[in-house]
Design an enzyme around this catalytic site. Structure first.
Site, PDB file in Angstrom:
ATOM      1  N   THR A   1      -1.828  -6.784  16.272  1.00  0.00           N
ATOM      2  CA  THR A   1      -0.020  -6.888  16.271  1.00  0.00           C
ATOM      3  C   THR A   1       0.053  -5.920  17.630  1.00  0.00           C
ATOM      4  OG1 THR A   1      -0.458  -6.891  13.867  1.00  0.00           O
ATOM      5  CG2 THR A   1       1.840  -6.451  15.019  1.00  0.00           C
TER       6      THR A   1
ATOM      7  N   PRO B   1       4.741  -5.817  19.128  1.00  0.00           N
ATOM      8  CA  PRO B   1       5.651  -5.081  19.083  1.00  0.00           C
ATOM      9  C   PRO B   1       7.041  -6.625  19.016  1.00  0.00           C
ATOM     10  CG  PRO B   1       4.912  -4.066  20.843  1.00  0.00           C
ATOM     11  CD  PRO B   1       4.049  -4.744  20.590  1.00  0.00           C
TER      12      PRO B   1
ATOM     13  N   SER C   1       4.205 -10.562  12.576  1.00  0.00           N
ATOM     14  CA  SER C   1       4.227 -12.227  12.199  1.00  0.00           C
ATOM     15  C   SER C   1       2.730 -14.168  12.585  1.00  0.00           C
ATOM     16  CB  SER C   1       4.301 -12.966  11.397  1.00  0.00           C
ATOM     17  OG  SER C   1       5.404 -11.795  10.595  1.00  0.00           O
TER      18      SER C   1
ATOM     19  N   SER D   1      -4.628   0.448  13.589  1.00  0.00           N
ATOM     20  CA  SER D   1      -5.552   1.297  12.705  1.00  0.00           C
ATOM     21  C   SER D   1      -6.674   2.392  13.557  1.00  0.00           C
ATOM     22  CB  SER D   1      -6.466   0.522  11.303  1.00  0.00           C
ATOM     23  OG  SER D   1      -4.669   0.404  10.851  1.00  0.00           O
TER      24      SER D   1
ATOM     25  N   ASP E   1      -9.054 -14.016   7.807  1.00  0.00           N
ATOM     26  CA  ASP E   1      -9.518 -14.371   6.380  1.00  0.00           C
ATOM     27  C   ASP E   1     -10.385 -13.670   5.811  1.00  0.00           C
ATOM     28  OD1 ASP E   1      -8.575 -17.065   6.721  1.00  0.00           O
ATOM     29  OD2 ASP E   1     -10.732 -18.090   7.347  1.00  0.00           O
TER      30      ASP E   1
ATOM     31  N   ARG F   1       0.993  10.754 -23.934  1.00  0.00           N
ATOM     32  CA  ARG F   1       2.368  10.921 -24.039  1.00  0.00           C
ATOM     33  C   ARG F   1       3.043  10.860 -25.716  1.00  0.00           C
ATOM     34  NH1 ARG F   1       7.240  13.341 -24.390  1.00  0.00           N
ATOM     35  NH2 ARG F   1       8.505  12.879 -22.502  1.00  0.00           N
TER      36      ARG F   1
ATOM     37  N   GLN G   1       5.649  -1.375 -29.165  1.00  0.00           N
ATOM     38  CA  GLN G   1       5.821  -3.146 -28.742  1.00  0.00           C
ATOM     39  C   GLN G   1       6.566  -2.957 -27.231  1.00  0.00           C
ATOM     40  OE1 GLN G   1       7.312  -6.219 -30.448  1.00  0.00           O
ATOM     41  NE2 GLN G   1       6.164  -6.728 -31.108  1.00  0.00           N
TER      42      GLN G   1
ATOM     43  N   ILE H   1       6.398   3.715 -16.952  1.00  0.00           N
ATOM     44  CA  ILE H   1       5.394   4.725 -18.041  1.00  0.00           C
ATOM     45  C   ILE H   1       5.746   5.918 -17.786  1.00  0.00           C
ATOM     46  CG2 ILE H   1       2.981   4.616 -19.983  1.00  0.00           C
ATOM     47  CD1 ILE H   1       2.949   1.224 -18.627  1.00  0.00           C
TER      48      ILE H   1
ATOM     49  N   GLU I   1      -1.813  -7.678   7.572  1.00  0.00           N
ATOM     50  CA  GLU I   1      -2.919  -8.731   7.331  1.00  0.00           C
ATOM     51  C   GLU I   1      -2.419  -9.925   7.507  1.00  0.00           C
ATOM     52  OE1 GLU I   1      -6.792  -8.181   6.786  1.00  0.00           O
ATOM     53  OE2 GLU I   1      -6.053  -5.485   7.315  1.00  0.00           O
TER      54      GLU I   1
END
Length: 378
Positions: A125, A127, A131, A157, A239, A267, A278, A336, A362
């Site tokens: 990648t 700057p 894509s 990374s 891939d 809870r 429900q 939740i 990726e």
């Protein structure tokens, strides 16, 4: 979880599950809060053979099948997304060598990488070329017995601790994708490689990413394959990488759903656990269904890995659906939990932060849709 594994693979997955629950998961929140680099787990991962689990035994790895590798990555990610990110970034580098390098390069780098003695980074990648890698501006021009590599990369990374980079650059700037070549660069042995400070990211805070700049000499024997073969290698590597992103997404989504189910049982509102209502049950049901679908698409692609068949569409299906479904699953899990989910006392906010990048790196979700459509229309 995955039915088509042999006994040796089942044993490996069992070992990874124990390590993930006993070591990775308890340390994940602190690693995230402090922004510690997940390479702190590298020695233990190496001891179990995990650093080379994507590689065949002939190259020092343990030769897991595609489905077993998927299950291993999913398990690690569910315990610590940052550790899975560090690990799979290493796989992108070693897959580049496996798929594009000659035997001499493989023997120089892969056994040490599989043993965890050398950490890899995948430098694609840029700057101005995220894509569409064919738009990259890094160049590698002939110089003496090698090449003069010039340019910059971003969001790489592992770069800060990496022992080798696989760097993609143009050896023919006029040839577009056909002009891209790949090279192995050893930063500690190469003058003219500069690694910047790691980026402060929203999530995966222990999976450090760095900017890199190059103005260095690379020996010709460090080129992967022929000139112009780099783009094809990168696409094959991605891939595989997209299947691993899907595995990471389903692993974190599963952890989020498990947290939501546990919380819904404990809870209480109006004297009853909230899981009795429900509306909440339907949220859990939708999440469980999406998780099952995401895993099925991931395993469909994983079963084709290493068979010689093309699986670009399948890996795009898996990456697109899993990354987007996982985000919805984690978002429901936070909902939740109510206000508690928005605090760092519970892990669901970290799951949501960690998952956000999966729709971008990726190949963004939009790029996956483009890949799928092009395959359909070709």
């Amino acid at each position: 979880m995955i039915g088509d594994l042999n006994s040796e693979e089942q044993a490996v997955i069992g070992q990874i599950e124990r390590f993930s629950s006993e070591v990775l998961a308890p340390a994940a929140a602190a690693l995230d809060a402090k922004g510690q680099f997940a390479t702190l787990h590298r020695p233990a991962l190496a001891e179990m053979g995990i650093m080379g689990m994507n590689l065949p035994e002939t190259n020092g790895g343990i030769g897991l099948s595609g489905p077993a590798l998927y299950g291993a990555v999913e398990t690690i990610a569910g315990a610590c997304g940052s550790t899975a990110s560090m690990l799979t970034a290493h796989f992108l580098a070693t897959d580049s060598l496996l798929l594009g390098g000659d035997e001499a390069l493989k023997q120089r780098f892969l056994p040490a990488a599989a043993a965890g003695e050398a950490l890899g980074a995948f430098a694609l990648t840029e700057p101005m070329a995220g894509s569409n890698p064919a738009d990259m501006r890094s160049t590698a021009a002939r110089e003496g017995d090698g090449y003069r590599l010039k340019g910059s990369k971003c969001f790489i990374s592992n770069a800060g601790d990496a022992d080798f980079f696989v760097v993609y650059a143009k050896t023919d700037s006029a040839a577009g994708a056909r002009g891209v070549s790949a090279f192995v660069v050893e930063p500690a042995k190469t003058a003219g490689v500069e690694i910047g400070k790691h980026e402060e990211t929203m999530g995966l805070r222990g999976g450090h990413v760095f900017p890199i700049s190059f103005d260095c000499h690379v020996p010709a024997e460090n080129r992967l394959g022929e000139e112009g073969a780099g783009f094809r290698t990168a696409m094959k590597v991605l891939d595989n990488g997209r299947i691993e992103v899907a595995a990471q997404a389903t692993g974190i989504a599963r952890a989020a759903l498990d947290a939501a189910v546990s919380y819904a049982k404990k809870r209480e509102v109006g004297g009853r656990p909230i899981g009795h209502y429900q509306g909440l049950q339907w949220m859990l049901a939708d999440s469980a269904t999406e998780l099952a679908a995401a895993r099925a698409l991931g395993l469909q692609a994983a079963r084709k890995r290493g068979t010689g068949e093309r699986y670009s569409s399948e890996s795009a299906f898996a990456k697109l659906f899993a990354s987007e479904a996982a985000w919805r699953i984690a978002d429901r899990a936070l909902q939740i939990h109510g206000g508690y989910g928005y605090t760092r006392d519970f892990p669901v906010e970290r799951y949501l932060r960690d998952l956000r990048i999966f729709r971008i790196y990726e190949g963004s979700s939009e790029i996956q849709r483009t890949i799928i459509a092009r395959e359909m229309l070709s």
